[in-house]
Design a protein around this motif. Structure first.
Motif, PDB file in Angstrom:
ATOM      1  N   CYS A   1      40.181  53.986 113.416  1.00  0.00           N
ATOM      2  CA  CYS A   1      41.602  54.375 113.445  1.00  0.00           C
ATOM      3  C   CYS A   1      41.745  55.886 113.279  1.00  0.00           C
ATOM      4  CB  CYS A   1      42.376  53.644 112.357  1.00  0.00           C
ATOM      5  SG  CYS A   1      42.328  51.843 112.513  1.00  0.00           S
ATOM      6  N   ALA A   2      40.926  56.468 112.398  1.00  0.00           N
ATOM      7  CA  ALA A   2      40.959  57.924 112.210  1.00  0.00           C
ATOM      8  C   ALA A   2      40.557  58.636 113.505  1.00  0.00           C
ATOM      9  CB  ALA A   2      40.036  58.334 111.066  1.00  0.00           C
ATOM     10  N   ILE A   3      39.568  58.100 114.204  1.00  0.00           N
ATOM     11  CA  ILE A   3      39.154  58.689 115.480  1.00  0.00           C
ATOM     12  C   ILE A   3      40.273  58.580 116.501  1.00  0.00           C
ATOM     13  CG2 ILE A   3      37.562  58.413 117.438  1.00  0.00           C
ATOM     14  CD1 ILE A   3      35.407  57.617 115.352  1.00  0.00           C
ATOM     15  N   ALA A   4      40.923  57.415 116.583  1.00  0.00           N
ATOM     16  CA  ALA A   4      42.011  57.217 117.553  1.00  0.00           C
ATOM     17  C   ALA A   4      43.181  58.146 117.266  1.00  0.00           C
ATOM     18  CB  ALA A   4      42.466  55.764 117.536  1.00  0.00           C
ATOM     19  N   VAL A   5      43.567  58.280 116.002  1.00  0.00           N
ATOM     20  CA  VAL A   5      44.690  59.153 115.647  1.00  0.00           C
ATOM     21  C   VAL A   5      44.347  60.610 115.944  1.00  0.00           C
ATOM     22  CG1 VAL A   5      46.087  60.023 113.719  1.00  0.00           C
ATOM     23  CG2 VAL A   5      45.704  57.563 113.981  1.00  0.00           C
ATOM     24  N   GLU A   6      43.131  61.022 115.629  1.00  0.00           N
ATOM     25  CA  GLU A   6      42.716  62.396 115.946  1.00  0.00           C
ATOM     26  C   GLU A   6      42.705  62.623 117.446  1.00  0.00           C
ATOM     27  OE1 GLU A   6      41.460  66.330 115.844  1.00  0.00           O
ATOM     28  OE2 GLU A   6      42.404  65.107 114.283  1.00  0.00           O
ATOM     29  N   SER A   7      42.299  61.632 118.211  1.00  0.00           N
ATOM     30  CA  SER A   7      42.313  61.739 119.670  1.00  0.00           C
ATOM     31  C   SER A   7      43.740  61.960 120.171  1.00  0.00           C
ATOM     32  CB  SER A   7      41.708  60.475 120.286  1.00  0.00           C
ATOM     33  OG  SER A   7      41.641  60.588 121.672  1.00  0.00           O
ATOM     34  N   ALA A   8      44.695  61.231 119.593  1.00  0.00           N
ATOM     35  CA  ALA A   8      46.107  61.410 119.956  1.00  0.00           C
ATOM     36  C   ALA A   8      46.593  62.801 119.560  1.00  0.00           C
ATOM     37  CB  ALA A   8      46.956  60.330 119.296  1.00  0.00           C
ATOM     38  N   LYS A   9      46.147  63.292 118.420  1.00  0.00           N
ATOM     39  CA  LYS A   9      46.509  64.654 118.005  1.00  0.00           C
ATOM     40  C   LYS A   9      45.987  65.680 119.003  1.00  0.00           C
ATOM     41  CE  LYS A   9      46.932  64.304 113.001  1.00  0.00           C
ATOM     42  NZ  LYS A   9      46.401  64.763 111.712  1.00  0.00           N
ATOM     43  N   GLN A  10      44.851  65.369 119.610  1.00  0.00           N
ATOM     44  CA  GLN A  10      44.267  66.276 120.598  1.00  0.00           C
ATOM     45  C   GLN A  10      44.906  66.108 121.973  1.00  0.00           C
ATOM     46  OE1 GLN A  10      39.941  66.077 120.598  1.00  0.00           O
ATOM     47  NE2 GLN A  10      39.849  66.206 118.372  1.00  0.00           N
ATOM     48  N   GLY A  11      45.853  65.163 122.100  1.00  0.00           N
ATOM     49  CA  GLY A  11      46.610  65.021 123.340  1.00  0.00           C
ATOM     50  C   GLY A  11      46.410  63.736 124.114  1.00  0.00           C
ATOM     51  N   ALA A  12      45.583  62.821 123.618  1.00  0.00           N
ATOM     52  CA  ALA A  12      45.393  61.546 124.322  1.00  0.00           C
ATOM     53  C   ALA A  12      46.688  60.743 124.276  1.00  0.00           C
ATOM     54  CB  ALA A  12      44.263  60.751 123.683  1.00  0.00           C
ATOM     55  N   ASN A  13      47.109  60.215 125.417  1.00  0.00           N
ATOM     56  CA  ASN A  13      48.299  59.368 125.487  1.00  0.00           C
ATOM     57  C   ASN A  13      47.884  57.918 125.279  1.00  0.00           C
ATOM     58  OD1 ASN A  13      50.473  61.247 126.058  1.00  0.00           O
ATOM     59  ND2 ASN A  13      49.366  61.642 127.957  1.00  0.00           N
ATOM     60  N   ILE A  14      48.431  57.323 124.231  1.00  0.00           N
ATOM     61  CA  ILE A  14      48.076  55.954 123.855  1.00  0.00           C
ATOM     62  C   ILE A  14      49.340  55.104 123.892  1.00  0.00           C
ATOM     63  CG2 ILE A  14      47.156  54.502 122.004  1.00  0.00           C
ATOM     64  CD1 ILE A  14      45.618  57.066 121.038  1.00  0.00           C
ATOM     65  N   ASP A  15      49.314  54.054 124.684  1.00  0.00           N
ATOM     66  CA  ASP A  15      50.467  53.167 124.764  1.00  0.00           C
ATOM     67  C   ASP A  15      50.609  52.382 123.467  1.00  0.00           C
ATOM     68  OD1 ASP A  15      52.581  51.764 126.576  1.00  0.00           O
ATOM     69  OD2 ASP A  15      51.456  50.131 125.609  1.00  0.00           O
ATOM     70  N   THR A  16      49.523  51.742 123.035  1.00  0.00           N
ATOM     71  CA  THR A  16      49.550  50.906 121.829  1.00  0.00           C
ATOM     72  C   THR A  16      48.285  51.150 121.016  1.00  0.00           C
ATOM     73  OG1 THR A  16      50.739  49.195 123.071  1.00  0.00           O
ATOM     74  CG2 THR A  16      49.762  48.555 120.966  1.00  0.00           C
TER      75      THR A  16
END
Length: 193
Positions: A71-86
């Motif tokens: 989850c920490a990796i996914a949230v950091e990825s979103a902070k870096q600009g990854a668009n996540i639907d769910t």
């Protein structure tokens, strides 16, 4: 595309998030390998960047099922600009007051008060420099749920069914909860019920 991200102390992801494959059509296992604590601290941001690039290359709606440090990796990825639907956070090793990036459309947080691993992770809140190394330095969200008002977030307290940090992946729990979880994801709604 469904992305599966395991926790850090996992030798065989097929025995945790890998068990979700039988419930999902298109899936990609993001495997970063078994890590001890120091490696996690040094490599989470790099792993998040790699995940972001994979999501972008996929060119499809990203649905992420992440467990614990995943989850920490996914949230950091979103902070870096990854668009996540769910983003489905299964017993997340995140702080309860984590502010999810705007690049995530909706989030479900599966938690149980019996999650001793994320309760123990709270001690990282008391170490000032740890945030530099571990994005969203670990906290007790897996035990207590998300505590920030955010209309995108649905807390799903499974304390009545889950007795520990990885119990969601027990076969009977998956059979019980995955159909409802998939129904929620497929609905496209933040709060379907």
């Amino acid at each position: 595309m469904n992305f599966l991200i395991h926790g850090f102390n996992v030798h065989d992801p097929e025995r945790s998030v890998g068990k979700l494959k039988k419930y999902l059509d298109n899936h990609f296992m993001f495997e970063y390998g078994w890590r001890e604590l120091i490696s996690v601290m040094l490599l989470n941001k790099r792993d998040a960047k790699e995940l972001k690039l994979i999501i972008e290359a996929c060119n499809d709606k990203a649905v992420i099922f992440a467990h614990s440090n995943g989850c920490a990796i996914a949230v950091e990825s979103a902070k870096q600009g990854a668009n996540i639907d769910t983003l489905v956070c299964i017993n997340p090793a995140l702080k309860c007051n984590t502010v999810f990036p705007d690049t995530i459309k909706r989030i479900i947080v599966i938690h149980t008060k019996h999650d001793k691993a994320t309760k123990a992770a709270r001690f990282f809140d008391k170490i000032p420099f740890i945030q530099i190394f571990i994005p969203n330095a670990w906290g007790a969200m897996g035990a207590k749920g998300h505590k920030v008002i955010d209309k995108r977030v649905k807390n799903w307290d499974l304390s009545a069914r889950l007795d520990g940090h990885s119990d969601f992946f027990e076969d009977d729990n998956l059979e019980w909860h995955m159909p409802e979880l998939k129904k929620w994801i497929d609905s496209g709604e933040v709060y379907p019920y």
